[in-house]
Design a protein around this motif. Structure first.
Motif, PDB file in Angstrom:
ATOM      1  N   ILE A   9       0.846  -1.189   0.000  1.00  0.00           N
ATOM      2  CA  ILE A   9       0.000   0.000   0.000  1.00  0.00           C
ATOM      3  C   ILE A   9       0.879   1.236   0.000  1.00  0.00           C
ATOM      4  CG2 ILE A   9      -1.829  -1.200   1.273  1.00  0.00           C
ATOM      5  CD1 ILE A   9      -0.960   0.423   3.772  1.00  0.00           C
ATOM      6  N   ASN A  10       0.251   2.384  -0.252  1.00  0.00           N
ATOM      7  CA  ASN A  10       0.950   3.656  -0.122  1.00  0.00           C
ATOM      8  C   ASN A  10       0.475   4.348   1.153  1.00  0.00           C
ATOM      9  OD1 ASN A  10       2.533   3.500  -2.416  1.00  0.00           O
ATOM     10  ND2 ASN A  10       0.998   4.468  -3.732  1.00  0.00           N
ATOM     11  N   ILE A  11       1.411   4.962   1.863  1.00  0.00           N
ATOM     12  CA  ILE A  11       1.106   5.642   3.117  1.00  0.00           C
ATOM     13  C   ILE A  11       1.454   7.119   2.971  1.00  0.00           C
ATOM     14  CG2 ILE A  11       1.599   5.778   5.589  1.00  0.00           C
ATOM     15  CD1 ILE A  11       2.406   2.820   5.459  1.00  0.00           C
ATOM     16  N   ASP A 132       5.881  11.740   2.905  1.00  0.00           N
ATOM     17  CA  ASP A 132       5.436  12.763   3.843  1.00  0.00           C
ATOM     18  C   ASP A 132       5.531  14.156   3.240  1.00  0.00           C
ATOM     19  OD1 ASP A 132       7.862  14.370   5.538  1.00  0.00           O
ATOM     20  OD2 ASP A 132       8.489  12.618   4.411  1.00  0.00           O
ATOM     21  N   GLY A 133       4.654  15.034   3.721  1.00  0.00           N
ATOM     22  CA  GLY A 133       4.637  16.394   3.212  1.00  0.00           C
ATOM     23  C   GLY A 133       3.497  17.170   3.827  1.00  0.00           C
ATOM     24  N   ARG A 134       2.868  18.033   3.009  1.00  0.00           N
ATOM     25  CA  ARG A 134       1.762  18.845   3.507  1.00  0.00           C
ATOM     26  C   ARG A 134       0.486  18.654   2.711  1.00  0.00           C
ATOM     27  NH1 ARG A 134       6.165  20.772   5.242  1.00  0.00           N
ATOM     28  NH2 ARG A 134       6.334  22.093   7.099  1.00  0.00           N
ATOM     29  N   ASP A 135       0.585  18.059   1.531  1.00  0.00           N
ATOM     30  CA  ASP A 135      -0.618  17.842   0.716  1.00  0.00           C
ATOM     31  C   ASP A 135      -0.609  16.463   0.069  1.00  0.00           C
ATOM     32  OD1 ASP A 135       1.477  18.217  -1.051  1.00  0.00           O
ATOM     33  OD2 ASP A 135       0.323  19.443  -2.456  1.00  0.00           O
ATOM     34  N   ILE A 136       0.021  15.513   0.728  1.00  0.00           N
ATOM     35  CA  ILE A 136       0.143  14.179   0.123  1.00  0.00           C
ATOM     36  C   ILE A 136      -1.212  13.483   0.056  1.00  0.00           C
ATOM     37  CG2 ILE A 136       1.404  12.000   0.141  1.00  0.00           C
ATOM     38  CD1 ILE A 136       3.101  14.570  -0.138  1.00  0.00           C
ATOM     39  N   GLY A 137      -1.922  13.440   1.189  1.00  0.00           N
ATOM     40  CA  GLY A 137      -3.204  12.749   1.223  1.00  0.00           C
ATOM     41  C   GLY A 137      -4.314  13.463   0.495  1.00  0.00           C
ATOM     42  N   THR A 138      -4.188  14.779   0.328  1.00  0.00           N
ATOM     43  CA  THR A 138      -5.246  15.553  -0.321  1.00  0.00           C
ATOM     44  C   THR A 138      -4.992  15.798  -1.803  1.00  0.00           C
ATOM     45  OG1 THR A 138      -4.140  17.609   0.356  1.00  0.00           O
ATOM     46  CG2 THR A 138      -5.901  16.755   1.790  1.00  0.00           C
ATOM     47  N   HIS A 139      -3.740  15.817  -2.212  1.00  0.00           N
ATOM     48  CA  HIS A 139      -3.438  16.207  -3.597  1.00  0.00           C
ATOM     49  C   HIS A 139      -2.483  15.261  -4.323  1.00  0.00           C
ATOM     50  CE1 HIS A 139      -2.923  18.801  -7.050  1.00  0.00           C
ATOM     51  NE2 HIS A 139      -1.627  18.863  -6.860  1.00  0.00           N
ATOM     52  N   VAL A 140      -1.358  14.956  -3.707  1.00  0.00           N
ATOM     53  CA  VAL A 140      -0.343  14.145  -4.404  1.00  0.00           C
ATOM     54  C   VAL A 140      -0.806  12.698  -4.550  1.00  0.00           C
ATOM     55  CG1 VAL A 140       2.057  13.376  -4.418  1.00  0.00           C
ATOM     56  CG2 VAL A 140       1.488  15.643  -3.537  1.00  0.00           C
ATOM     57  N   LEU A 141      -1.213  12.095  -3.429  1.00  0.00           N
ATOM     58  CA  LEU A 141      -1.676  10.702  -3.453  1.00  0.00           C
ATOM     59  C   LEU A 141      -3.056  10.609  -2.799  1.00  0.00           C
ATOM     60  CD1 LEU A 141       1.575   8.804  -2.346  1.00  0.00           C
ATOM     61  CD2 LEU A 141       0.783   9.257  -4.673  1.00  0.00           C
ATOM     62  N   PRO A 142      -4.082  11.181  -3.420  1.00  0.00           N
ATOM     63  CA  PRO A 142      -5.418  11.157  -2.816  1.00  0.00           C
ATOM     64  C   PRO A 142      -5.983   9.749  -2.677  1.00  0.00           C
ATOM     65  CG  PRO A 142      -5.534  11.939  -5.092  1.00  0.00           C
ATOM     66  CD  PRO A 142      -4.079  11.874  -4.726  1.00  0.00           C
ATOM     67  N   ASP A 143      -5.430   8.786  -3.411  1.00  0.00           N
ATOM     68  CA  ASP A 143      -5.904   7.405  -3.336  1.00  0.00           C
ATOM     69  C   ASP A 143      -5.035   6.538  -2.417  1.00  0.00           C
ATOM     70  OD1 ASP A 143      -7.993   7.929  -5.120  1.00  0.00           O
ATOM     71  OD2 ASP A 143      -6.700   7.579  -6.856  1.00  0.00           O
ATOM     72  N   ALA A 144      -4.144   7.147  -1.650  1.00  0.00           N
ATOM     73  CA  ALA A 144      -3.304   6.372  -0.730  1.00  0.00           C
ATOM     74  C   ALA A 144      -4.194   5.576   0.224  1.00  0.00           C
ATOM     75  CB  ALA A 144      -2.393   7.302   0.068  1.00  0.00           C
ATOM     76  N   GLU A 145      -3.811   4.325   0.447  1.00  0.00           N
ATOM     77  CA  GLU A 145      -4.642   3.461   1.290  1.00  0.00           C
ATOM     78  C   GLU A 145      -4.652   3.898   2.748  1.00  0.00           C
ATOM     79  OE1 GLU A 145      -3.531   1.115  -2.346  1.00  0.00           O
ATOM     80  OE2 GLU A 145      -2.492   2.501  -0.997  1.00  0.00           O
ATOM     81  N   LEU A 146      -3.541   4.490   3.216  1.00  0.00           N
ATOM     82  CA  LEU A 146      -3.477   4.975   4.591  1.00  0.00           C
ATOM     83  C   LEU A 146      -3.013   6.426   4.585  1.00  0.00           C
ATOM     84  CD1 LEU A 146      -3.551   4.728   7.668  1.00  0.00           C
ATOM     85  CD2 LEU A 146      -1.261   3.707   7.570  1.00  0.00           C
ATOM     86  N   LYS A 147      -3.812   7.289   5.215  1.00  0.00           N
ATOM     87  CA  LYS A 147      -3.466   8.699   5.329  1.00  0.00           C
ATOM     88  C   LYS A 147      -3.388   9.061   6.812  1.00  0.00           C
ATOM     89  CE  LYS A 147      -6.083   9.708   1.134  1.00  0.00           C
ATOM     90  NZ  LYS A 147      -7.230  10.467   0.560  1.00  0.00           N
ATOM     91  N   VAL A 148      -2.310   9.715   7.177  1.00  0.00           N
ATOM     92  CA  VAL A 148      -2.104  10.133   8.560  1.00  0.00           C
ATOM     93  C   VAL A 148      -1.843  11.629   8.581  1.00  0.00           C
ATOM     94  CG1 VAL A 148      -0.599   9.963  10.576  1.00  0.00           C
ATOM     95  CG2 VAL A 148      -1.187   7.894   9.288  1.00  0.00           C
ATOM     96  N   PHE A 149      -2.501  12.326   9.501  1.00  0.00           N
ATOM     97  CA  PHE A 149      -2.199  13.747   9.711  1.00  0.00           C
ATOM     98  C   PHE A 149      -1.528  13.846  11.070  1.00  0.00           C
ATOM     99  CE2 PHE A 149      -2.875  18.204  10.731  1.00  0.00           C
ATOM    100  CZ  PHE A 149      -2.661  18.823   9.511  1.00  0.00           C
ATOM    101  N   LEU A 150      -0.231  14.125  11.040  1.00  0.00           N
ATOM    102  CA  LEU A 150       0.580  14.154  12.255  1.00  0.00           C
ATOM    103  C   LEU A 150       0.781  15.594  12.711  1.00  0.00           C
ATOM    104  CD1 LEU A 150       2.316  12.517  14.259  1.00  0.00           C
ATOM    105  CD2 LEU A 150       4.228  12.782  12.672  1.00  0.00           C
ATOM    106  N   THR A 151       0.413  15.874  13.950  1.00  0.00           N
ATOM    107  CA  THR A 151       0.524  17.239  14.445  1.00  0.00           C
ATOM    108  C   THR A 151       1.084  17.245  15.867  1.00  0.00           C
ATOM    109  OG1 THR A 151      -0.669  19.330  14.711  1.00  0.00           O
ATOM    110  CG2 THR A 151      -1.837  17.313  15.372  1.00  0.00           C
ATOM    111  N   ALA A 152       1.287  18.426  16.396  1.00  0.00           N
ATOM    112  CA  ALA A 152       1.753  18.619  17.775  1.00  0.00           C
ATOM    113  C   ALA A 152       1.581  20.105  18.084  1.00  0.00           C
ATOM    114  CB  ALA A 152       3.215  18.202  17.944  1.00  0.00           C
ATOM    115  N   SER A 153       1.655  20.463  19.346  1.00  0.00           N
ATOM    116  CA  SER A 153       1.516  21.875  19.712  1.00  0.00           C
ATOM    117  C   SER A 153       2.667  22.683  19.110  1.00  0.00           C
ATOM    118  CB  SER A 153       1.523  22.036  21.236  1.00  0.00           C
ATOM    119  OG  SER A 153       2.808  21.744  21.759  1.00  0.00           O
TER     120      SER A 153
END
Length: 230
Positions: A9-11, A132-153
């Protein structure tokens, strides 16, 4: 080396500056024996090339033309990923504070994004990629099987960047925090592929988590997605 066989899969791992995306993505790729692609490094390479050529990040036409001509390669190395620009190893140079302050403006240029996104999609074509990046799940690889949004304060992200920064580039922690907040705004408000969380992404807040805990969560999620993909 990427593992062979069915079920790959693509992550996609997205998130703001300093959230730990690159470190986490690299470790996830190592555990799964996938290919790690640091898209941020590609934008940093273009920024470095423009800086070296004396082109201001606000000159979108010249930066865009430069991006189309650059030879950017991401190569595996013992210390993670090596970034090669025109045959030169620029892995260390692209992590400077000067690049940090310029890269968001370069990444907002449509010609730059078009060029690099095309390269990124080609790399992910065979599956088995952690990107990894800032628009991978929304634009670069919108069909990726697993999308993670990693954040922190913001504070935690500033502290992490402070520890990573070399002594020569080190600035006051409060100043670094303000710079990260400004970069968050630039990344979120840009017209072309802004930083947003994909609707189907799993949100992980790493503020109180170790790198190992985040990696473990994503690896476990990937196993579930691989079963679903069969």
């Amino acid at each position: 080396m990427m593992q062979k066989g069915a079920g790959l899969i693509n992550i996609a791992i997205d998130g703001p500056a300093g959230a730990g995306k690159s470190t986490v993505a690299r470790k996830v790729a190592e555990q799964l024996r996938y290919v790690y692609i640091d898209t941020g490094a590609m934008y940093r390479a273009v920024t470095f090339g423009a800086l070296r050529a004396g082109i201001e990040p606000g000159d979108s036409e010249q930066v865009g033309s430069l991006a189309a001509s650059l030879d950017i390669r991401l190569l595996p190395s013992e210390n993670g990923q090596k970034v090669v620009l025109g045959g030169e190893d620029v892995t260390e140079q692209i992590r400077s504070r000067e690049i940090n302050l310029r890269v968001s403006r370069v990444a907002a240029i449509e010609q730059v994004r078009t060029r690099l996104v095309s390269m990124q999609r080609e790399l992910a074509g065979r599956k088995g990629v952690v990107m990894d990046g800032r628009d991978i799940g929304t634009h670069v690889l919108p069909d990726a099987e697993l999308k993670v949004f990693l954040t922190a304060s913001v504070r935690i992200r500033a502290e992490r960047r402070y520890r990573e920064t070399g002594q020569a580039d080190r600035v006051d922690l409060e100043q670094l925090e303000r710079e990260i907040e400004q970069r968050d705004r630039l990344d979120s408000e840009r017209e072309i592929s802004p930083l947003i969380c994909a609707e189907d992404a799993v949100v992980i807040d790493s503020t109180s988590l170790t790198i190992e805990q985040v990696v473990s969560q994503i690896v476990e999620l990937s196993r579930t997605k691989k079963v679903e993909a069969k």
